[in-house]
Design a protein around this motif. Sequence first.
Motif, PDB file in Angstrom:
ATOM      1  N   VAL A   1       0.846  -1.177   0.000  1.00 37.49           N
ATOM      2  CA  VAL A   1       0.000   0.000   0.000  1.00 37.49           C
ATOM      3  C   VAL A   1       0.891   1.239   0.000  1.00 37.49           C
ATOM      4  O   VAL A   1       1.946   1.258   0.645  1.00 37.49           O
ATOM      5  CB  VAL A   1      -0.962   0.025   1.214  1.00 37.49           C
ATOM      6  N   THR A   2       0.508   2.236  -0.758  1.00 33.56           N
ATOM      7  CA  THR A   2       1.254   3.489  -0.828  1.00 33.56           C
ATOM      8  C   THR A   2       0.414   4.589  -0.203  1.00 33.56           C
ATOM      9  O   THR A   2      -0.744   4.792  -0.593  1.00 33.56           O
ATOM     10  CB  THR A   2       1.576   3.859  -2.286  1.00 33.56           C
ATOM     11  N   LEU A   3       0.981   5.277   0.781  1.00 28.35           N
ATOM     12  CA  LEU A   3       0.328   6.414   1.409  1.00 28.35           C
ATOM     13  C   LEU A   3       1.023   7.687   0.949  1.00 28.35           C
ATOM     14  O   LEU A   3       2.257   7.750   0.908  1.00 28.35           O
ATOM     15  CB  LEU A   3       0.388   6.309   2.932  1.00 28.35           C
ATOM     16  N   SER A   4       0.238   8.686   0.606  1.00 30.86           N
ATOM     17  CA  SER A   4       0.809   9.957   0.162  1.00 30.86           C
ATOM     18  C   SER A   4       0.019  11.103   0.767  1.00 30.86           C
ATOM     19  O   SER A   4      -1.192  10.985   0.997  1.00 30.86           O
ATOM     20  CB  SER A   4       0.815  10.051  -1.371  1.00 30.86           C
ATOM     21  N   VAL A   5       0.691  12.214   1.017  1.00 29.05           N
ATOM     22  CA  VAL A   5       0.070  13.389   1.619  1.00 29.05           C
ATOM     23  C   VAL A   5      -0.042  14.473   0.555  1.00 29.05           C
ATOM     24  O   VAL A   5       0.912  14.738  -0.196  1.00 29.05           O
ATOM     25  CB  VAL A   5       0.892  13.899   2.818  1.00 29.05           C
ATOM     26  N   THR A   6      -1.205  15.090   0.458  1.00 33.36           N
ATOM     27  CA  THR A   6      -1.415  16.212  -0.453  1.00 33.36           C
ATOM     28  C   THR A   6      -1.968  17.391   0.345  1.00 33.36           C
ATOM     29  O   THR A   6      -2.480  17.225   1.459  1.00 33.36           O
ATOM     30  CB  THR A   6      -2.388  15.857  -1.585  1.00 33.36           C
ATOM     31  N   ALA A   7      -1.848  18.589  -0.241  1.00 39.45           N
ATOM     32  CA  ALA A   7      -2.338  19.794   0.427  1.00 39.45           C
ATOM     33  C   ALA A   7      -2.919  20.743  -0.602  1.00 39.45           C
ATOM     34  O   ALA A   7      -2.555  20.720  -1.788  1.00 39.45           O
ATOM     35  CB  ALA A   7      -1.206  20.470   1.197  1.00 39.45           C
ATOM     36  N   ALA A   8      -3.834  21.585  -0.140  1.00 43.14           N
ATOM     37  CA  ALA A   8      -4.442  22.605  -0.996  1.00 43.14           C
ATOM     38  C   ALA A   8      -4.845  23.793  -0.132  1.00 43.14           C
ATOM     39  O   ALA A   8      -5.044  23.662   1.079  1.00 43.14           O
ATOM     40  CB  ALA A   8      -5.650  22.047  -1.736  1.00 43.14           C
ATOM     41  N   SER A   9      -4.953  24.940  -0.751  1.00 45.07           N
ATOM     42  CA  SER A   9      -5.349  26.146  -0.022  1.00 45.07           C
ATOM     43  C   SER A   9      -6.859  26.272   0.094  1.00 45.07           C
ATOM     44  O   SER A   9      -7.357  27.043   0.911  1.00 45.07           O
ATOM     45  CB  SER A   9      -4.772  27.392  -0.710  1.00 45.07           C
ATOM     46  N   ARG A  10      -7.589  25.529  -0.744  1.00 38.57           N
ATOM     47  CA  ARG A  10      -9.046  25.495  -0.665  1.00 38.57           C
ATOM     48  C   ARG A  10      -9.511  24.068  -0.890  1.00 38.57           C
ATOM     49  O   ARG A  10      -8.934  23.332  -1.694  1.00 38.57           O
ATOM     50  CB  ARG A  10      -9.686  26.411  -1.726  1.00 38.57           C
ATOM     51  N   LEU A  11     -10.571  23.697  -0.184  1.00 35.38           N
ATOM     52  CA  LEU A  11     -11.112  22.348  -0.368  1.00 35.38           C
ATOM     53  C   LEU A  11     -11.594  22.128  -1.790  1.00 35.38           C
ATOM     54  O   LEU A  11     -11.611  21.002  -2.283  1.00 35.38           O
ATOM     55  CB  LEU A  11     -12.261  22.100   0.616  1.00 35.38           C
ATOM     56  N   THR A  12     -11.976  23.203  -2.457  1.00 37.21           N
ATOM     57  CA  THR A  12     -12.525  23.080  -3.813  1.00 37.21           C
ATOM     58  C   THR A  12     -11.463  23.155  -4.892  1.00 37.21           C
ATOM     59  O   THR A  12     -11.800  23.137  -6.087  1.00 37.21           O
ATOM     60  CB  THR A  12     -13.561  24.190  -4.042  1.00 37.21           C
ATOM     61  N   ASP A  13     -10.178  23.256  -4.510  1.00 33.93           N
ATOM     62  CA  ASP A  13      -9.126  23.289  -5.524  1.00 33.93           C
ATOM     63  C   ASP A  13      -9.198  22.046  -6.406  1.00 33.93           C
ATOM     64  O   ASP A  13      -9.290  20.922  -5.885  1.00 33.93           O
ATOM     65  CB  ASP A  13      -7.748  23.368  -4.871  1.00 33.93           C
ATOM     66  N   PRO A  14      -9.135  22.206  -7.717  1.00 31.30           N
ATOM     67  CA  PRO A  14      -9.233  21.031  -8.606  1.00 31.30           C
ATOM     68  C   PRO A  14      -8.033  20.101  -8.491  1.00 31.30           C
ATOM     69  O   PRO A  14      -8.140  18.910  -8.767  1.00 31.30           O
ATOM     70  CB  PRO A  14      -9.354  21.651 -10.001  1.00 31.30           C
ATOM     71  N   THR A  15      -6.894  20.643  -8.147  1.00 31.38           N
ATOM     72  CA  THR A  15      -5.701  19.813  -7.958  1.00 31.38           C
ATOM     73  C   THR A  15      -5.098  20.115  -6.595  1.00 31.38           C
ATOM     74  O   THR A  15      -5.154  21.247  -6.114  1.00 31.38           O
ATOM     75  CB  THR A  15      -4.650  20.083  -9.047  1.00 31.38           C
ATOM     76  N   TRP A  16      -4.548  19.069  -5.996  1.00 31.46           N
ATOM     77  CA  TRP A  16      -3.895  19.209  -4.697  1.00 31.46           C
ATOM     78  C   TRP A  16      -2.405  18.953  -4.881  1.00 31.46           C
ATOM     79  O   TRP A  16      -1.998  18.127  -5.707  1.00 31.46           O
ATOM     80  CB  TRP A  16      -4.484  18.209  -3.690  1.00 31.46           C
TER      81      TRP A  16
ATOM     82  N   GLN B   1      -4.524  16.201   3.168  1.00 32.60           N
ATOM     83  CA  GLN B   1      -5.258  14.970   2.848  1.00 32.60           C
ATOM     84  C   GLN B   1      -4.272  13.806   2.762  1.00 32.60           C
ATOM     85  O   GLN B   1      -3.198  13.923   2.163  1.00 32.60           O
ATOM     86  CB  GLN B   1      -5.985  15.140   1.514  1.00 32.60           C
ATOM     87  N   LEU B   2      -4.661  12.689   3.367  1.00 32.75           N
ATOM     88  CA  LEU B   2      -3.872  11.457   3.244  1.00 32.75           C
ATOM     89  C   LEU B   2      -4.569  10.541   2.250  1.00 32.75           C
ATOM     90  O   LEU B   2      -5.757  10.243   2.384  1.00 32.75           O
ATOM     91  CB  LEU B   2      -3.743  10.757   4.595  1.00 32.75           C
ATOM     92  N   ARG B   3      -3.831  10.106   1.251  1.00 35.37           N
ATOM     93  CA  ARG B   3      -4.375   9.226   0.236  1.00 35.37           C
ATOM     94  C   ARG B   3      -3.712   7.859   0.318  1.00 35.37           C
ATOM     95  O   ARG B   3      -2.514   7.758   0.614  1.00 35.37           O
ATOM     96  CB  ARG B   3      -4.173   9.815  -1.163  1.00 35.37           C
ATOM     97  N   GLY B   4      -4.504   6.824   0.057  1.00 41.31           N
ATOM     98  CA  GLY B   4      -3.974   5.465   0.068  1.00 41.31           C
ATOM     99  C   GLY B   4      -4.224   4.772  -1.256  1.00 41.31           C
ATOM    100  O   GLY B   4      -5.306   4.900  -1.834  1.00 41.31           O
ATOM    101  N   ARG B   5      -3.231   4.073  -1.761  1.00 36.05           N
ATOM    102  CA  ARG B   5      -3.368   3.308  -2.997  1.00 36.05           C
ATOM    103  C   ARG B   5      -2.846   1.899  -2.772  1.00 36.05           C
ATOM    104  O   ARG B   5      -1.710   1.706  -2.325  1.00 36.05           O
ATOM    105  CB  ARG B   5      -2.596   3.959  -4.138  1.00 36.05           C
ATOM    106  N   LEU B   6      -3.692   0.921  -3.050  1.00 38.71           N
ATOM    107  CA  LEU B   6      -3.290  -0.474  -2.931  1.00 38.71           C
ATOM    108  C   LEU B   6      -2.679  -0.914  -4.246  1.00 38.71           C
ATOM    109  O   LEU B   6      -3.322  -0.853  -5.299  1.00 38.71           O
ATOM    110  CB  LEU B   6      -4.511  -1.336  -2.585  1.00 38.71           C
ATOM    111  N   ASN B   7      -1.445  -1.347  -4.211  1.00 36.94           N
ATOM    112  CA  ASN B   7      -0.731  -1.785  -5.407  1.00 36.94           C
ATOM    113  C   ASN B   7      -1.037  -3.262  -5.654  1.00 36.94           C
ATOM    114  O   ASN B   7      -0.256  -4.152  -5.357  1.00 36.94           O
ATOM    115  CB  ASN B   7       0.776  -1.567  -5.226  1.00 36.94           C
TER     116      ASN B   7
END
Length: 553
Positions: free
Chosen positions: A495-510, A545-551
């Motif tokens: 499993v791969t965990l990655s952290v993303t951030a944005a200045s607004r919750l509605t940002d199209p990309t983090w 935001q913490l994202r998880g991806r199962l490889n």
Amino acid sequence: MKPIQNFLRRAGLLFAAAQTVLALHAQTNSLATGEAVIGVNYNSGQWTLNLRDTLGGVTYSPATNLLLWVEANAHSLVPTNAGWAFLGDAGSNVWIVPKTKTVNLLHLGFDTTKITNGLFTGNQVKLTLQSISGPGDFALYDTDANGNPIVLMNTRDGLSAADEVTLPTGANQFFNWAFSAPGDYVLSFAASGNLAGGSGTSGGAVAFLFHVQDQVFYLTYQHMDFRVDYQPDAEGTNRLDLHVRYNVSYEVDPNGYLTATNKYLYIVGGPNAELFIPSNPDYAFLGPPGAPVWILPQTQDITLPYVGISTEEVPPGVFNGPISIELRKVEGPGNFFAWANPGLGEPPIIKFICTNGVVSTQYNTMTPLTGSHEHYNWAFSTNGLYRVTFRCSGQRVGETTNIIGKEVTWAFQLLPLRPWEQWVSTNWLPPTPSSIVGPGADPDGDGLVNVFEYAFGNNPNVALRTNLPAFTFVTDEGTNYGALSYTWATSAADVTLSVTAASRLTDPTWDALTNIAGIVTNETTERVTVRDFLPVPRANARFFQLRGRLNYP
């Protein structure tokens, strides 16, 4: 004291327990899921304890008329935190009936609603564990607001008056019930209390029966058949079923069979199952020549399960023609096939094909004759954990429509398993569907999907939100940054965990964050802190935001 012995199957269980004071010899019903309460009552100077199936609306008195069944998926491992040492050594086995309602597990508590308000001082009574017979230890515990255990009873340190729970009258109360080993247990409780007039009163010990189901078992080299069972007196889909009949060894011994349902059984293909697709075009349905394929062969290899189909126990003259065994569904990382090799140089007779999760409309049915016993090649395009679902049907003599049997799912492990598959196999019973065990499922309803329970090292069957990511601040070369800390179980290697951030919750990309501010390593986990690239003065508002991806295929 001897542990009670399980003589019959769960549909009707006969137990015998030899104890100094108590001799149990009772035909019992069993309850494995749903909700039950131990009823505590005091009336006309007498204490009574019984057992009630709250969903079924049935009260059992004596309580030994109902066996409480702790399923195999109650199995867990004792956490490394020292506060859980009362359950055993860190990493050792434990079976827990949880305080919270959990899918496919018993929910067990105490009921004092029949005790009159004001009858006892403080409207409280006590229940004390008087004796235990069984293969392991027992503990009853609660948890505080932070998920830390509050131990109420624990036989690891012996049995004493301290093994008691105080219950409010007029209420239902639920706790966690823990057992250290599989097998049969007799727990005896006694009730007591101080009457409002000042005198104390106590009752005699009352026995309750528990069976803790062992973990799943594996057929790794035995001769085995999927056996069609016909039950003429059953209703609906229960009239046709599919069980496994197997020998204890690779030898075919018609007098030495055992029978198993799909619930606790894995069919396992070891290293010798891996072969390669031949260049013969007759086998192109398996894939390109030279590609690996995992096969449980039609010709017996004593290192692998020898898998057949049997209709030998279907009575003759009941069905108008053969029984049909239909492939309904396959869940797993690859494709599934079954075929027969009729003879040297003859093309294979294909029975089942399922590719990319889709069952072929042409190759989806076997039709073995009544009374027959046939073996096939069972193949998988890659290693891993599979669930294969079949359904039987047939037309009885004198009828014009088929009777349809139940869908039965069998679990196959083609080794080696990936870490995720091993985790799934440990936490759920073999036939449990992907709607429960899938990475995006949340069977315990705690808001953490399975991929995060796996990554954090949590129990996916207990609704505890532990090891959650947390926001923090870190200082790097004199500058403050926002950061996110998360727990990663080192065993969750795929499993791969990655952290993303944005200045607004509605940002199209983090923004992906890659600045690791620190890693704290424990025995089985790492606590990883990843900081933002924007310093605090420039980050007026920031969301992480913490994202998880199962490889996983």
